[in-house]
Design an enzyme around this catalytic site. Structure first.
Site, short mmCIF file in Angstrom:
data_model
loop_
_atom_site.label_atom_id
_atom_site.label_comp_id
_atom_site.label_asym_id
_atom_site.label_seq_id
_atom_site.Cartn_x
_atom_site.Cartn_y
_atom_site.Cartn_z
N TYR A 149 -35.04 26.86 -71.78
CA TYR A 149 -35.50 28.04 -71.76
C TYR A 149 -35.45 28.37 -70.29
O TYR A 149 -34.85 29.52 -69.80
CB TYR A 149 -36.95 28.22 -72.27
CG TYR A 149 -37.14 29.73 -72.20
CD1 TYR A 149 -36.83 30.89 -72.78
CD2 TYR A 149 -38.40 29.84 -71.15
CE1 TYR A 149 -37.46 31.96 -72.48
CE2 TYR A 149 -38.77 31.32 -70.81
CZ TYR A 149 -38.33 32.24 -71.33
OH TYR A 149 -38.89 33.45 -71.06
N GLU A 172 -45.09 37.31 -74.67
CA GLU A 172 -46.03 37.09 -73.54
C GLU A 172 -47.27 37.42 -73.84
O GLU A 172 -48.31 36.57 -73.33
CB GLU A 172 -45.52 38.02 -72.38
CG GLU A 172 -44.22 37.56 -71.65
CD GLU A 172 -44.29 36.33 -70.93
OE1 GLU A 172 -45.25 35.78 -70.83
OE2 GLU A 172 -43.20 35.68 -70.62
N TRP A 228 -46.81 28.27 -73.18
CA TRP A 228 -45.40 29.00 -73.40
C TRP A 228 -44.62 28.39 -74.34
O TRP A 228 -43.91 28.85 -75.32
CB TRP A 228 -44.72 29.15 -72.14
CG TRP A 228 -43.36 30.05 -72.14
CD1 TRP A 228 -42.03 29.79 -72.06
CD2 TRP A 228 -43.42 31.45 -72.96
NE1 TRP A 228 -41.35 30.82 -72.54
CE2 TRP A 228 -41.87 31.80 -72.96
CE3 TRP A 228 -44.31 32.38 -73.50
CZ2 TRP A 228 -41.60 32.88 -73.32
CZ3 TRP A 228 -43.97 33.68 -74.00
CH2 TRP A 228 -42.54 33.87 -73.83
#
Length: 173
Positions: free
Chosen positions: A3, A25, A33
């Site tokens: 990512y 988010e 994350w």
């Protein structure tokens, strides 16, 4: 790592893509994350590939089904916020043409990134968005390429820094 090396910090445009990133988010608040990235496909599936027109019309019954889906983080407030945020996006699109122009207009410009993130958070909340606090907005700005927060020694820093200026286009409205 993939990512970071491919997506994070690359200027992102398009209303569905920005809606997705803002949702992810917000979903990450209090979590890692990686937890959210592992569920990204689940989010895309249950939230109609982040088509704000479709998501804004989700019924209470549909929301209850979504809350049982193991492919997402099943936090009621976060899940319900996605529908409200889709409705806010439709209002923005009706008034200003695109979420893209609106968000990029808030994310770039004078001031440091944390200050701009605070401004973005306030404006989004004024528009009716939820799960858009200053920390979430800063993470969103970093991930969407509104700011280049790669370490200057990272190979991605110069790659992002040397992207064509039109990728960081000012709002058209």
């Amino acid at each position: 790592m993939a990512y970071h090396d491919v997506e994070w910090g690359v200027p992102l445009h398009g209303d569905p893509a920005l809606f997705e990133l803002l949702t992810l988010e917000g979903a990450q608040a209090g979590l890692s994350w990686l937890t959210i990235l592992r569920r990204r496909e689940g989010y895309r599936r249950v939230f109609a590939d982040f088509d704000p027109i479709k998501v804004a019309r989700f019924s209470d019954k549909k929301m209850e089904r979504i809350l049982t889906d193991p492919g997402i983080v099943r936090n009621r407030q976060k899940v319900e916020s996605v529908v409200g945020n889709a409705q806010a996006i439709l209002r923005i699109q009706k008034e200003r043409r695109s979420l893209d122009d609106f968000l990029w207009g808030l994310g770039i410009g004078p001031g440091d990134a944390p200050t701009r993130a605070g401004t973005m958070s306030k404006r989004l909340r004024t528009e009716g968005f939820r799960f858009v606090g200053p920390t979430i907005c800063l993470s969103f700005m970093q991930a969407s390429g509104m700011v280049n927060d790669h370490d200057k020694n990272c190979f991605r820093y110069s790659e992002i820094d040397n992207l064509p200026a039109q990728l960081l286009r000012p709002p058209s409205v």
